[in-house]
Scaffold this active site. Structure first.
Site, PDB file in Angstrom:
ATOM      1  N   ALA A  63       0.850  -1.174   0.000  1.00 30.46           N
ATOM      2  CA  ALA A  63       0.000   0.000   0.000  1.00 30.46           C
ATOM      3  C   ALA A  63       0.897   1.239   0.000  1.00 30.46           C
ATOM      4  O   ALA A  63       2.088   1.167   0.295  1.00 30.46           O
ATOM      5  CB  ALA A  63      -0.915  -0.009   1.222  1.00 30.46           C
ATOM      6  N   GLY A 108       0.316  -4.931   1.345  1.00 32.64           N
ATOM      7  CA  GLY A 108      -0.856  -5.028   0.492  1.00 32.64           C
ATOM      8  C   GLY A 108      -0.590  -5.735  -0.821  1.00 32.64           C
ATOM      9  O   GLY A 108      -1.491  -6.353  -1.395  1.00 32.64           O
ATOM     10  N   GLU A 131       3.898  -5.383   7.567  1.00 34.63           N
ATOM     11  CA  GLU A 131       3.227  -4.240   8.190  1.00 34.63           C
ATOM     12  C   GLU A 131       3.667  -3.969   9.624  1.00 34.63           C
ATOM     13  O   GLU A 131       3.563  -2.840  10.107  1.00 34.63           O
ATOM     14  CB  GLU A 131       1.708  -4.457   8.168  1.00 34.63           C
TER      15      GLU A 131
END
Length: 255
Positions: A63, A108, A131
């Site tokens: 992301a 992501g 993450e």
């Protein structure tokens, strides 16, 4: 339809969607997620679908952290909902989806690959749910889809430590189904997709729906819970520090 950051090509029943932000390692901002969603809808009549990234370095590096860094909880929830909408669309797409992992697939990006039916990685590819070092957790389905591929403890190790694994190790643990030489990836995946496109369409769709049903009874609640947890971490000191450190290209200093 045309988009600035996503390309859609068709060839005899095979649709190929390419995330095209190579200058940002194909990181997924809102515009790109929305374009990917529209491209998936546009390709709905395909008999096989290939998902890949532009350039030589990344499938989808993750992301867009520059975008995420200052989100509040409400904004993060909306971003999580959009990411989940896209990964759900991939998972439930009307025909088999092959993720051609041609480079980095972190966060992501790894979750996009997890939502595909089949994953083929180039030898130089590196994957991971990274993450944790940003002060958050996987938010587009990683906590729910990863363990069914690699097992519970291995999934926990990947998420807790934010491990990055090379393609050969990813193959050994079941994160990808196949590894091929970098120069052979496109041709190999194109051949796979053509073989799938030649199969009986309705039977293949029924097979996919039936295979997906194995996970459906419990996964929906887990995905909803994951979205809530992920967005709730925005605004915490760890999330702010983790993402600012990434944007500033330094090591994070967590409390």
């Amino acid at each position: 339809m045309s988009w600035e950051t996503v390309d859609l090509d068709r060839n005899e029943g095979v649709a190929t969607i390419t995330v095209d932000r190579p200058d940002r390692l194909n990181a997924m901002n809102v515009e790109t997620l929305e374009a990917l969603d529209e491209a998936l809808d546009e390709a709905r009549d395909a008999r096989a679908l290939v998902l890949t990234g532009a350039g030589d370095d990344a499938f989808v590096a993750g992301a867009d952290i520059s975008y995420m860094a200052e989100l509040d909880v409400e904004q993060a929830q909306a971003y999580a909902e959009l990411g989940h909408h896209v990964t759900d669309a991939i998972e439930t797409f009307s025909c088999p989806v092959i993720a051609a992992v041609n480079g980095y697939a972190f966060g992501g990006g790894c979750e996009l690959a997890l939502a595909a039916d089949l994953r083929v990685a180039a030898e130089s590819a590196v994957l991971g749910q990274t993450e944790i070092d940003l002060g958050i957790v996987p938010g587009w389905g990683g906590t729910q889809r990863l363990s069914r591929l690699v097992g519970d403890e291995r999934a926990r190790r990947l998420v807790f430590f934010g491990e990055r694994v090379e393609a050969s190790e990813a193959r050994e643990m079941g994160l990808v189904g196949e590894v091929v030489a970098d120069d052979d990836l496109d041709d190999h995946v194109a051949e796979m997709a053509a073989d799938l496109a030649a199969k009986p369409k309705h039977a293949l769709q029924a097979a996919k729906e039936s295979l997906n049903q194995v996970h459906e009874s419990h996964q929906s609640a887990g995905l909803t819970y994951e979205r809530r947890l992920w967005s709730g971490l925005f605004g915490t000191d760890d999330q702010r520090e983790g993402m600012r450190a990434f944007v500033e290209d330094r090591e994070p200093d967590f409390e």
